[in-house]
Design a protein around this motif. Sequence first.
Motif, short mmCIF file in Angstrom:
data_model
loop_
_atom_site.label_atom_id
_atom_site.label_comp_id
_atom_site.label_asym_id
_atom_site.label_seq_id
_atom_site.Cartn_x
_atom_site.Cartn_y
_atom_site.Cartn_z
N GLU A 76 40.59 15.15 -46.82
CA GLU A 76 42.01 14.96 -47.11
C GLU A 76 42.56 16.10 -47.95
O GLU A 76 43.74 16.48 -47.82
N SER A 77 41.72 16.70 -48.79
CA SER A 77 42.17 17.77 -49.67
C SER A 77 42.64 19.00 -48.90
O SER A 77 43.36 19.84 -49.44
N PHE A 78 42.24 19.11 -47.64
CA PHE A 78 42.64 20.27 -46.84
C PHE A 78 44.04 20.12 -46.25
O PHE A 78 44.52 21.01 -45.56
N ARG A 79 44.71 19.00 -46.53
CA ARG A 79 46.06 18.82 -46.00
C ARG A 79 46.98 19.96 -46.45
O ARG A 79 47.81 20.44 -45.66
N SER A 80 46.85 20.38 -47.69
CA SER A 80 47.70 21.46 -48.19
C SER A 80 47.45 22.76 -47.42
O SER A 80 48.38 23.52 -47.13
N VAL A 81 46.19 23.04 -47.09
CA VAL A 81 45.84 24.25 -46.35
C VAL A 81 46.41 24.19 -44.93
O VAL A 81 47.03 25.15 -44.45
N GLU A 82 46.22 23.05 -44.27
CA GLU A 82 46.68 22.90 -42.89
C GLU A 82 48.21 22.88 -42.80
O GLU A 82 48.79 23.46 -41.88
N THR A 83 48.84 22.21 -43.76
CA THR A 83 50.30 22.16 -43.76
C THR A 83 50.90 23.53 -44.02
O THR A 83 51.89 23.93 -43.40
N ALA A 84 50.29 24.29 -44.94
CA ALA A 84 50.75 25.65 -45.21
C ALA A 84 50.65 26.52 -43.95
O ALA A 84 51.54 27.35 -43.68
N SER A 85 49.60 26.31 -43.17
CA SER A 85 49.43 27.07 -41.93
C SER A 85 50.54 26.75 -40.94
O SER A 85 51.15 27.66 -40.35
N LEU A 86 50.81 25.45 -40.76
CA LEU A 86 51.89 25.07 -39.84
C LEU A 86 53.25 25.55 -40.34
O LEU A 86 54.11 25.94 -39.55
N ASN A 87 53.43 25.54 -41.65
CA ASN A 87 54.70 26.03 -42.20
C ASN A 87 54.89 27.52 -41.91
O ASN A 87 56.02 27.97 -41.66
N ARG A 88 53.79 28.31 -41.95
CA ARG A 88 53.89 29.73 -41.61
C ARG A 88 54.26 29.89 -40.14
O ARG A 88 55.09 30.75 -39.78
N ILE A 89 53.63 29.08 -39.28
CA ILE A 89 53.94 29.14 -37.85
C ILE A 89 55.43 28.85 -37.62
O ILE A 89 56.11 29.53 -36.85
N SER A 90 55.94 27.84 -38.34
CA SER A 90 57.35 27.48 -38.20
C SER A 90 58.26 28.56 -38.77
O SER A 90 59.28 28.92 -38.16
N LYS A 91 57.91 29.09 -39.93
CA LYS A 91 58.73 30.10 -40.60
C LYS A 91 58.94 31.33 -39.73
O LYS A 91 60.06 31.87 -39.63
N TYR A 92 57.87 31.77 -39.07
CA TYR A 92 57.96 32.99 -38.26
C TYR A 92 58.30 32.68 -36.79
O TYR A 92 58.44 33.61 -35.99
#
Length: 273
Positions: A76-92
């Motif tokens: 569960e602690s990796f949620r921040s890592v995975e969410t940050a990755s998707l946020n980068r995909i969305s941002k760009y």
Amino acid sequence: MARNATLLVLDFDQTLTSSDTLNMVAAVAKRKYPENRDFAWFTEKYMEDYRKHQAQWQSRIDNEKTTHEFLNEYLESFRSVETASLNRISKYGILAGVSRDELYDGGRVVEFQPGAATVIHRFMQAPNTHVCVVSVNWSADFIRGALDANGVLNSKSILVACNNPEFDKHTGLSQADISPRLVVASDKIATINNYKQEIAQKTGLNPRLVYAGDSLTDLPALLLADTGLLVGQSNSVIKWCKMLGVAFDQPRSAEGGKTLHCLPSWESALEMI
């Protein structure tokens, strides 16, 4: 409640497929918009976050007692890592501006592992069997293209749960944002339990759960399943099973006979159906 029903749940990347396909999803838009940032940059940023996060946990992994609760906390602690990755995909916006048909066609070049489609067919031929794909992939249309291209019959009856871009109602093209629906192990568990509940409500049957996955993110679902199928030889899954005291190919009597199998190939799964 009777149990003469089966729910087969399949991970996608490197469980059904011969390799990870996220770069292939991104390539659908990259071919159309060559100016898009290269996918390798996103992979590099993700791995930087992953390694940093893993380093923060390593001492606890080495020193604390390994329990199912600890495994779930760790994943569960990796949620921040995975969410940050998707946020980068969305941002760009590297998946923006493509149609569902284009994503579907992009999936048609994906190769499944030998025997995977045959196993799916065998399950689907049995009465009261429900099949779904639960994946952290970024496009259900891409996954459906892969299912059809690899000869999975009646693929429209297979439910697909994953992360998806939003589509503009007027142009039919994907927008930049991808909602993080499925990013960590607990999201998969919640989705599976929802499907089981829906089947029970519609049919009055409590389905036997069969789950196939290849990675540590899949381990909680593999252990939840009545029959878990670890596809491949994941060192991390094998290591955590050893720490948890979970033996392969041995029914766990304390859990009603649940069994986790390690599959060298999909063909070997046919003997277990």
